[in-house]
Design a protein around this motif. Structure first.
Motif, short mmCIF file in Angstrom:
data_model
loop_
_atom_site.label_atom_id
_atom_site.label_comp_id
_atom_site.label_asym_id
_atom_site.label_seq_id
_atom_site.Cartn_x
_atom_site.Cartn_y
_atom_site.Cartn_z
N CYS A 120 0.87 -1.19 0.00
CA CYS A 120 0.00 0.00 0.00
C CYS A 120 0.90 1.23 0.00
CB CYS A 120 -0.90 0.00 1.23
SG CYS A 120 -0.01 0.11 2.78
N ASP A 121 0.31 2.45 0.01
CA ASP A 121 1.18 3.63 0.06
C ASP A 121 1.42 4.03 1.52
OD1 ASP A 121 -0.98 5.06 0.96
OD2 ASP A 121 -1.17 6.33 -0.80
N ASP A 122 2.27 5.04 1.69
CA ASP A 122 2.73 5.40 3.05
C ASP A 122 1.60 5.87 3.95
OD1 ASP A 122 2.61 7.69 1.38
OD2 ASP A 122 4.05 8.77 2.64
N ARG A 123 0.62 6.59 3.38
CA ARG A 123 -0.49 7.08 4.22
C ARG A 123 -1.32 5.91 4.74
NH1 ARG A 123 -2.29 12.81 2.72
NH2 ARG A 123 -0.50 13.55 1.56
N ALA A 124 -1.62 4.98 3.84
CA ALA A 124 -2.40 3.81 4.24
C ALA A 124 -1.61 2.99 5.26
CB ALA A 124 -2.74 2.96 3.02
N PHE A 125 -0.28 2.89 5.03
CA PHE A 125 0.52 2.09 5.95
C PHE A 125 0.56 2.74 7.34
CE2 PHE A 125 4.36 0.65 8.09
CZ PHE A 125 4.18 -0.73 8.00
N VAL A 144 1.12 1.99 17.02
CA VAL A 144 2.34 2.79 16.91
C VAL A 144 2.09 3.80 15.79
CG1 VAL A 144 4.79 2.78 16.27
CG2 VAL A 144 3.88 0.92 17.69
N ALA A 145 2.39 5.07 16.09
CA ALA A 145 2.19 6.11 15.07
C ALA A 145 3.52 6.55 14.49
CB ALA A 145 1.45 7.30 15.67
N ALA A 146 3.57 6.67 13.15
CA ALA A 146 4.76 7.16 12.44
C ALA A 146 4.28 8.12 11.36
CB ALA A 146 5.51 5.98 11.84
N ILE A 147 5.21 8.80 10.72
CA ILE A 147 4.84 9.81 9.72
C ILE A 147 4.92 9.23 8.30
CG2 ILE A 147 5.66 11.96 8.62
CD1 ILE A 147 4.57 12.86 11.15
N PRO A 148 3.89 9.43 7.49
CA PRO A 148 4.02 9.07 6.06
C PRO A 148 4.81 10.17 5.35
CG PRO A 148 1.80 9.88 6.56
CD PRO A 148 2.58 9.98 7.84
N ARG A 153 -1.69 4.56 8.74
CA ARG A 153 -2.98 4.31 9.40
C ARG A 153 -3.06 2.87 9.89
NH1 ARG A 153 -5.24 8.05 5.59
NH2 ARG A 153 -5.46 6.39 4.07
N TYR A 154 -2.59 1.95 9.03
CA TYR A 154 -2.59 0.52 9.36
C TYR A 154 -1.75 0.27 10.63
CZ TYR A 154 -1.35 -4.45 8.72
OH TYR A 154 -1.12 -5.79 8.90
N LEU A 155 -0.60 0.94 10.68
CA LEU A 155 0.33 0.78 11.82
C LEU A 155 -0.33 1.21 13.13
CD1 LEU A 155 3.33 -0.10 11.94
CD2 LEU A 155 3.95 2.31 11.76
N VAL A 156 -1.07 2.30 13.08
CA VAL A 156 -1.77 2.79 14.28
C VAL A 156 -2.84 1.78 14.69
CG1 VAL A 156 -3.40 4.55 15.11
CG2 VAL A 156 -1.31 5.24 13.93
N LYS A 157 -3.61 1.31 13.73
CA LYS A 157 -4.72 0.41 14.06
C LYS A 157 -4.22 -0.97 14.45
CE LYS A 157 -8.50 2.59 11.68
NZ LYS A 157 -8.93 2.81 10.32
N GLN A 158 -3.25 -1.49 13.71
CA GLN A 158 -2.79 -2.86 13.88
C GLN A 158 -1.90 -3.03 15.12
OE1 GLN A 158 -3.86 -5.20 11.94
NE2 GLN A 158 -2.59 -6.94 12.55
#
Ligand code: PMP
Length: 369
Positions: A311-316, A326-330, A318-323
């Motif tokens: 997927c792209d960085d924005r989707a990733f 952990v929050a990171a910057i796209p 969001r996925y990282l936060v939900k899954q």
């Protein structure tokens, strides 16, 4: 991402602010300044003891001499120093060379000045420079090159040879350099921060910008500064005078007090502590399946997630936060010329307590392939 992290109760490794406090001695300095009545407008170019202490510090560290009263200006953070640089030096239509990915306030402030950006893309994972390509970013209208070293978000520390190459182009094209060096004290593995102003011939065409935010873990104080030859500083001051006029007096006083003593042990410990945090997070990211670029400076890691999810960085992000909370910057938002370069990457900030990073490392296990 910070509000998205809060919404989902995620560990916030997105925005670059520490989750630990500054040294208590500096906080006490501010309390003393507040209680001793230093609460009115400061000198516009900077509280006198602070510009004197900065001039001394810069000379001690880099053997560069700046007159405290004409060659230094204190601004509301490095961000305002950069904005004042753009507004003070650029006319509409002037061109500015940027390295991308960039700290996102640069192109925004250049746009406010009516300037046009030309972008050179630093590519993951080694972020090397092809000087023939870089020269194509210059034209007759080039007025300024913005250099950030150590570099957010790549963690790149520009080498002496790279700085000499950039200096040669700036001399050839009669270009001023605005050097954002806010991470000057955060370098690892023997990498050495070299200010471009120290390259022969460059002091006269360089504005060097730094700040107390990263060095003293005081991002909320917004005390930054620019040093450079008097003529260029006068241009920065011309904008600064009418943007913010002056910076909060007690905070300037507190930074002045800490700079008046020898901080070499503090800087050494700061590096050591950040190295431990960096290595903890690097290990966790590698074990999870990210491809990482090991940062030689700053407190950020860029990681390629393509082995983990398509997927792209924005989707990733969001996925990282939900899954795994952990929050990171796209980082594709930090590119103008080639955002696709950032679409397979995420940026993690490791300016966090060991406990926070350990918890993030545990959470990341939910992702491992
Ligand atoms: N420059 C860079 C490269 C940064 O990464 C940051 C913070 N993200 C700043 C400047 C901000 O500095 P200040 O808080 O002093 O405005």
């Amino acid at each position: 991402m910070t509000s998205y992290a809060q919404e989902h109760g995620a560990i916030n490794l997105s925005q670059g602010f520490p989750d630990f406090d500054a040294p208590s001695e500096i906080l006490e300095n501010a309390v003393r300044a507040l209680r001793s009545g230093q609460n009115q407008y400061a000198r516009s170019m900077g509280y006198q003891p602070l510009v004197e202490a900065l001039s001394e510090k810069i000379q001690q560290h880099y053997k560069l001499k700046y007159d405290p009263y004409t060659e230094l200006v204190v601004c509301s953070g490095a961000t305002e120093a950069m904005a004042s640089t753009f507004l003070g030096l650029l006319n509409p239509g002037d061109e500015v060379v940027f390295f991308e990915p960039y700290y996102d306030s640069y192109p925004a402030c250049a746009a406010i000045a009516g300037a046009v950006g030309r972008y050179y893309t630093l590519r993951f994972p080694d972020f090397s420079i092809d000087f023939k390509e870089l020269e194509k970013c210059f034209s007759r209208r080039t007025r300024l090159l913005v250099l950030n070293t150590p570099h957010n978000p790549t963690g790149k520390v520009f080498t002496q040879a790279e700085l000499e190459g950039i200096a040669a182009l700036c001399e050839k094209h009669d270009t001023v350099v605005a050097a954002d060096e806010v991470y000057e004290h955060l370098t690892y593995d023997g990498a050495k921060h070299v200010p471009i102003a120290s390259i022969p011939g460059m002091r006269e065409r360089t504005l060097t910008i730094s700040s107390a935010a990263k060095t003293f873990s005081l991002t909320g104080w917004k005390v930054g500064w620019a040093s450079g030859p008097a003529q260029l500083i006068a241009a920065v001051q011309a904008a600064h005078q009418f943007l913010t006029f002056a910076v909060a007096t007690p905070f300037q006083a507190a930074i002045a007090m800490v700079l008046q003593s020898d901080n070499s042990e503090y800087y050494r410990k700061l590096r050591e502590q950040y190295l431990e945090r960096r290595d903890l997070l690097l290990k966790a990211l590698k074990e999870t399946g990210f491809r990482v670029s090991v940062p030689a400076g700053t407190y950020y890691i860029l990681a390629d997630f393509t082995r983990l999810l398509d997927c792209d960085d924005r989707a990733f992000a969001r996925y990282l936060v939900k899954q795994c909370k952990v929050a990171a910057i796209p980082p594709s938002v930090f590119y103008t010329r080639d955002p696709s370069e950032g679409k397979r990457l995420v940026r993690f900030a490791f300016c966090k307590k060991i406990e926070t990073l350990s918890e993030a490392a545990l959470n990341l296990k939910n992702l491992a392939v």
